[in-house]
Design a protein around this motif. Structure first.
Motif, PDB file in Angstrom:
ATOM      1  N   ASP A  97      60.771 -11.972  34.113  1.00  0.00           N
ATOM      2  CA  ASP A  97      60.755 -13.402  33.829  1.00  0.00           C
ATOM      3  C   ASP A  97      61.047 -13.646  32.350  1.00  0.00           C
ATOM      4  O   ASP A  97      60.942 -12.740  31.519  1.00  0.00           O
ATOM      5  N   LEU A  98      61.437 -14.847  32.041  1.00  0.00           N
ATOM      6  CA  LEU A  98      61.844 -15.202  30.687  1.00  0.00           C
ATOM      7  C   LEU A  98      60.700 -15.060  29.681  1.00  0.00           C
ATOM      8  O   LEU A  98      60.917 -14.636  28.543  1.00  0.00           O
ATOM      9  N   VAL A  99      59.494 -15.365  30.085  1.00  0.00           N
ATOM     10  CA  VAL A  99      58.347 -15.271  29.173  1.00  0.00           C
ATOM     11  C   VAL A  99      58.091 -13.818  28.779  1.00  0.00           C
ATOM     12  O   VAL A  99      57.848 -13.516  27.611  1.00  0.00           O
ATOM     13  N   THR A 100      58.180 -12.911  29.751  1.00  0.00           N
ATOM     14  CA  THR A 100      58.000 -11.490  29.449  1.00  0.00           C
ATOM     15  C   THR A 100      59.108 -10.996  28.525  1.00  0.00           C
ATOM     16  O   THR A 100      58.852 -10.286  27.551  1.00  0.00           O
TER      17      THR A 100
ATOM     18  N   ARG B 192      56.927 -18.685  24.366  1.00  0.00           N
ATOM     19  CA  ARG B 192      57.393 -19.276  25.616  1.00  0.00           C
ATOM     20  C   ARG B 192      58.332 -20.458  25.390  1.00  0.00           C
ATOM     21  O   ARG B 192      59.427 -20.517  25.949  1.00  0.00           O
ATOM     22  N   THR B 193      57.916 -21.416  24.581  1.00  0.00           N
ATOM     23  CA  THR B 193      58.714 -22.623  24.366  1.00  0.00           C
ATOM     24  C   THR B 193      60.057 -22.288  23.738  1.00  0.00           C
ATOM     25  O   THR B 193      61.104 -22.779  24.172  1.00  0.00           O
ATOM     26  N   THR B 194      60.045 -21.426  22.735  1.00  0.00           N
ATOM     27  CA  THR B 194      61.294 -21.033  22.078  1.00  0.00           C
ATOM     28  C   THR B 194      62.183 -20.252  23.030  1.00  0.00           C
ATOM     29  O   THR B 194      63.407 -20.426  23.030  1.00  0.00           O
ATOM     30  N   ALA B 195      61.607 -19.394  23.859  1.00  0.00           N
ATOM     31  CA  ALA B 195      62.393 -18.617  24.826  1.00  0.00           C
ATOM     32  C   ALA B 195      63.144 -19.551  25.769  1.00  0.00           C
ATOM     33  O   ALA B 195      64.344 -19.369  26.014  1.00  0.00           O
ATOM     34  N   TYR B 196      62.469 -20.574  26.287  1.00  0.00           N
ATOM     35  CA  TYR B 196      63.132 -21.519  27.186  1.00  0.00           C
ATOM     36  C   TYR B 196      64.199 -22.325  26.443  1.00  0.00           C
ATOM     37  O   TYR B 196      65.277 -22.583  26.968  1.00  0.00           O
ATOM     38  N   HIS B 197      63.900 -22.708  25.228  1.00  0.00           N
ATOM     39  CA  HIS B 197      64.883 -23.447  24.427  1.00  0.00           C
ATOM     40  C   HIS B 197      66.137 -22.596  24.205  1.00  0.00           C
ATOM     41  O   HIS B 197      67.265 -23.074  24.384  1.00  0.00           O
TER      42      HIS B 197
ATOM     43  N   GLU C  69      71.436 -19.084  23.827  1.00  0.00           N
ATOM     44  CA  GLU C  69      71.276 -18.319  22.590  1.00  0.00           C
ATOM     45  C   GLU C  69      70.171 -17.263  22.655  1.00  0.00           C
ATOM     46  O   GLU C  69      69.764 -16.736  21.625  1.00  0.00           O
ATOM     47  N   PHE C  70      69.692 -16.951  23.854  1.00  0.00           N
ATOM     48  CA  PHE C  70      68.671 -15.917  23.996  1.00  0.00           C
ATOM     49  C   PHE C  70      69.280 -14.586  23.570  1.00  0.00           C
ATOM     50  O   PHE C  70      70.484 -14.385  23.712  1.00  0.00           O
ATOM     51  N   PRO C  71      68.486 -13.651  23.029  1.00  0.00           N
ATOM     52  CA  PRO C  71      69.044 -12.399  22.495  1.00  0.00           C
ATOM     53  C   PRO C  71      69.803 -11.527  23.499  1.00  0.00           C
ATOM     54  O   PRO C  71      70.504 -10.609  23.104  1.00  0.00           O
TER      55      PRO C  71
END
Length: 90
Positions: A18-21, A30-35, A41-43
Motif C-alpha cells: 500500500d502507498l502508506v507502507t 501519509r498525506t505527502t505520499a498521497y499528494h 511525483e512519488f519516488p
C-alpha cells in the motif's frame, strides 16, 4: 510516523504494497505520499487500481538501489529456490 523498514524487511514484503507502507520506507508521511502519488511525483511507480494505490515492491527496491536477492545465496544455498551450480572436479 512509524520507523522505517530494514532492507531485509522490505525484501520480504509481498509483490505490491500500500502507498502508506511505501511512503514509510521512503520516510514520507501519509498525506505527502498521497499528494505525491496524485501528482505523479512519488519516488517510484505507483499503480492506481480503482480508488486504491499500490506500489510494486520491486520498484521500491530499485529506487533504493537494492536488488531482490542482495545477500541471498551467500551461504551456499540457492538464492531463489533453484539448484546450485555444479562444481567442477579436476
Amino acid at each position: 510516523m512509524k520507523p522505517g523498514l530494514t532492507a531485509a524487511e522490505i525484501r520480504s514484503l509481498p509483490a505490491t504494497i500500500d502507498l502508506v507502507t511505501a511512503g514509510r520506507i521512503f520516510g514520507i508521511g501519509r498525506t505527502t505520499a498521497y499528494h505525491l502519488a496524485r501528482a505523479g511525483e512519488f519516488p517510484c511507480r505507483v499503480l492506481r487500481i480503482g480508488r486504491t494505490y499500490r506500489v510494486p515492491t520491486a520498484d521500491v527496491l530499485v529506487a533504493l538501489g537494492l536488488t531482490a536477492d542482495d545477500g541471498a545465496g551467500r551461504s551456499g544455498e540457492p538464492a531463489r529456490g533453484g539448484q546450485p551450480a555444479p562444481q567442477e572436479n579436476d
